[in-house]
Design an enzyme around this catalytic site. Structure first.
Site, PDB file in Angstrom:
ATOM      1  N   TYR A  90      -9.414   5.033   6.814  1.00 37.46           N
ATOM      2  CA  TYR A  90      -9.720   6.207   7.964  1.00 37.46           C
ATOM      3  C   TYR A  90     -11.187   6.924   8.237  1.00 37.46           C
ATOM      4  O   TYR A  90     -11.307   7.798   8.253  1.00 37.46           O
ATOM      5  CB  TYR A  90      -8.691   6.560   8.900  1.00 37.46           C
ATOM      6  CG  TYR A  90      -7.263   4.978   9.642  1.00 37.46           C
ATOM      7  CD1 TYR A  90      -7.609   4.835  10.044  1.00 37.46           C
ATOM      8  CD2 TYR A  90      -6.616   4.744   7.671  1.00 37.46           C
ATOM      9  CE1 TYR A  90      -7.075   3.901  10.471  1.00 37.46           C
ATOM     10  CE2 TYR A  90      -5.465   4.059   8.444  1.00 37.46           C
ATOM     11  CZ  TYR A  90      -5.478   2.985   9.778  1.00 37.46           C
ATOM     12  OH  TYR A  90      -4.418   2.675   9.990  1.00 37.46           O
ATOM     13  N   TYR A  94       3.630   7.034   9.773  1.00 34.85           N
ATOM     14  CA  TYR A  94       3.033   5.856   9.961  1.00 34.85           C
ATOM     15  C   TYR A  94       3.693   4.409   8.859  1.00 34.85           C
ATOM     16  O   TYR A  94       3.292   3.744   9.812  1.00 34.85           O
ATOM     17  CB  TYR A  94       1.550   6.175   8.740  1.00 34.85           C
ATOM     18  CG  TYR A  94       0.415   5.207   8.113  1.00 34.85           C
ATOM     19  CD1 TYR A  94      -1.028   4.905   9.740  1.00 34.85           C
ATOM     20  CD2 TYR A  94       0.314   4.107   7.259  1.00 34.85           C
ATOM     21  CE1 TYR A  94      -1.680   3.921   9.048  1.00 34.85           C
ATOM     22  CE2 TYR A  94      -0.001   3.058   7.580  1.00 34.85           C
ATOM     23  CZ  TYR A  94      -1.803   3.028   8.126  1.00 34.85           C
ATOM     24  OH  TYR A  94      -2.451   1.856   7.948  1.00 34.85           O
ATOM     25  N   LYS A 146       0.023   0.398  15.282  1.00 31.17           N
ATOM     26  CA  LYS A 146       1.283   0.326  15.444  1.00 31.17           C
ATOM     27  C   LYS A 146       1.967  -0.926  16.802  1.00 31.17           C
ATOM     28  O   LYS A 146       3.100  -0.951  16.788  1.00 31.17           O
ATOM     29  CB  LYS A 146       1.860   1.598  16.086  1.00 31.17           C
ATOM     30  CG  LYS A 146       1.756   3.000  15.599  1.00 31.17           C
ATOM     31  CD  LYS A 146       3.028   2.461  14.822  1.00 31.17           C
ATOM     32  CE  LYS A 146       2.806   3.315  13.389  1.00 31.17           C
ATOM     33  NZ  LYS A 146       3.875   3.389  11.927  1.00 31.17           N
ATOM     34  N   PRO A 185      -5.059   0.508  18.559  1.00 34.22           N
ATOM     35  CA  PRO A 185      -4.914   0.644  17.169  1.00 34.22           C
ATOM     36  C   PRO A 185      -4.987   1.218  15.875  1.00 34.22           C
ATOM     37  O   PRO A 185      -4.445   1.234  15.036  1.00 34.22           O
ATOM     38  CB  PRO A 185      -6.060  -0.695  16.510  1.00 34.22           C
ATOM     39  CG  PRO A 185      -6.972  -0.928  17.796  1.00 34.22           C
ATOM     40  CD  PRO A 185      -6.743   0.308  19.240  1.00 34.22           C
ATOM     41  N   HIS A 226       0.505  -1.475   0.118  1.00 37.27           N
ATOM     42  CA  HIS A 226       0.204  -0.205   0.034  1.00 37.27           C
ATOM     43  C   HIS A 226       0.598   1.125  -0.069  1.00 37.27           C
ATOM     44  O   HIS A 226       1.789   1.405   1.232  1.00 37.27           O
ATOM     45  CB  HIS A 226      -1.421  -0.091   0.960  1.00 37.27           C
ATOM     46  CG  HIS A 226      -2.479  -0.932   1.132  1.00 37.27           C
ATOM     47  ND1 HIS A 226      -3.615  -0.689   2.086  1.00 37.27           N
ATOM     48  CD2 HIS A 226      -2.096  -2.275   0.560  1.00 37.27           C
ATOM     49  CE1 HIS A 226      -4.200  -1.985   1.205  1.00 37.27           C
ATOM     50  NE2 HIS A 226      -3.611  -2.368   0.617  1.00 37.27           N
TER      51      HIS A 226
END
Ligand code: FAD
Ligand code: DHB
Length: 392
Positions: A203, A386, A298, A294, A75
């Protein structure tokens, strides 16, 4: 009592214990993994899905990349849905890195297969594990398997036994300082036989609460909804889950693929750090020492980062007689962990609905999201964290 000896006795066959075992083996350091559950249970425990760039690179560099690169998917970015507007964050353009979508239980399967192929000793279904004399030079672990009591003498004990393990509570009374935050919500997670509705994650910040669209394969979707931390699953029949997901993830041109839900669970959200992560010859790694909500993806990644650091220190200790390296384990890990804690807390604060928020807090959340998602500096901050900080 049967007795045996190894250099590093590892408690827990989750990602941290298994990766430590694998790395130590590659360095020629004998080790044994002691796990309470069965192999089948460990290989089917559904948890995380995103591997940071350097974690994926570590998998590849240590011979574990093949299945990840064929079954998993790369991704290059991710999506944020705010006020019904989709913002794409392109990690590759921003920081030149990507993440891999590859399930935690697949990582566990790969690690178990690699350890067994190399003749590694993994002891499953070991009950009553206990650690002894770790403040001296001669620590040992006791456990029971098939009704037989065992003693494993070792030089070092690695407590990779998760948040509810026995190693952290074994530290001397009063030694550990705990930093803890419980969030007033949890995540209802599902796995469904539905093709992913998009090729990258979403998200979503919605007035009804957070939602996350993720996936496991071209035919399986992984989806989450913000809910109460102790939400009874009975409150969420399948139809209600799909309705709420469609609402929270909905935006122009989007169509949510639905299908048979075959796994459903609620996870509470918590930030937690225990300091220090070592006493004498006992070292904690992964969830045994710290957990994160979550939202930043991580948990698994920081467990792997800890054991990469611990492995380097153990290699220095055993192979190069550098006994100072182990002393730096806690400070090196904690510096990184607090960065991870901050990012996970920040993502959680920015993306969820807080019932105690007044109108001002709600406006602050929206303003922060607008800034992060539209400023190149904001996007860079998000992308850099990220895809993951360096593993040391
Ligand atoms: P664990 O995976 O917990 O492994 C510890 C191992 O030790 C287990 O196999 C356990 O059986 C064993 N053990 C415990 N006690 C003993 C004992 N006394 N004797 C022997 N063995 C013992 N992170 C994300 O990033 N994204 C997610 O979506 C996500 N979802 C999650 C969902 C759930 C329900 C949970 C619990 C965690 C989730 N996490 C997620 C977090 C992530 O999965 C963990 O951070 C990761 O598993 C940590 O790995 P670990 O090896 O440190 O611990
Ligand atoms: C997944 C879980 C997460 O917590 C996250 O932030 C991203 C993806 C997942 O299970 O796919």
């Amino acid at each position: 009592m049967s007795t045996s000896k190894t250099r590093v006795g590892i408690i827990g066959a989750g990602p941290s214990g298994l990766m430590l075992s694998h790395l130590l083996h590659l360095s020629g350091v004998d080790n044994v993994v002691i796990e309470a559950r069965s192999r089948e249970y460990c290989e089917n425990r559904i948890r995380a899905g995103i591997l940071e760039y350097e974690v994926a690179e570590l998998m590849r560099a240590t011979g574990l990349g093949e299945r990840m690169d064929s079954v998993g998917s790369r991704h290059d970015g991710t999506n944020f849905l705010v006020n019904g507007e989709l913002h794409h964050i392109n990690f590759q353009n921003l920081v030149g890195k990507h993440v891999m979508l590859y399930s935690q239980h697949e990582v566990v399967r790969d690690l178990i297969a690699a350890r067994l192929k190399a003749g590694g000793e993994l002891i499953f279904e070991a009950s009553d594990a206990a650690v002894h004399d770790y403040e001296t030079g001669d620590p040992y672990i006791t456990y029971t398997q098939n009704g037989i009591n065992h003693r494993l003498d070792c030089d070092i004990i690695a407590g990779c036994d998760g948040f509810h393990g026995i190693c952290r509570p074994a530290f001397p009374a009063g030694m550990i300082v705990e930093y803890d935050r419980l969030y007033p919500f949890g995540w209802l997670g599902i796995l469904a036989e539905a093709p992913p509705s998009l090729d990258e994650l979403i998200y979503a910040n919605h007035p009804n609460g957070f939602a996350l669209l993720s996936m496991r394969s071209p035919t399986i979707s992984r989806l989450y909804l913000q809910c109460a931390p102790d939400e009874p699953l009975e409150n969420w029949p399948d139809d209600r889950i799909w309705e709420e997901l469609a609402l929270r993830l909905g935006h122009d041109g989007f169509n949510l693929n639905t299908g048979k839900i075959f796994q459903k669970s609620v996870t509470a959200m918590r930030s937690y750090v225990a300091e220090p992560m070592q006493t004498g010859r006992l070292f904690l790694a992964g969830d045994a020492a710290h957990i994160v909500p979550p939202t930043g993806a991580k948990g698994l990644n920081s467990a792997i980062a800890d054991v990469a650091i611990l492995h380097r220190a153990l290699e220095a200790h055993f192979k190069h007689n550098d006994h100072e390296a182990l002393a730096s384990y806690t400070p090196i890990c904690l510096k990184r962990i607090w960065q991870i804690e901050r990012f996970s807390w920040w993502m959680t604060s920015m993306m969820h609905k807080f019932d105690n928020h007044g109108p001002f807090d709600a406006r602050m959340q929206t303003a922060e999201l607008n800034y992060i998602l539209t400023s190149s500096a904001g996007q860079m901050t998000l992308a850099e964290n990220y895809v993951g900080l360096p593993l040391h």
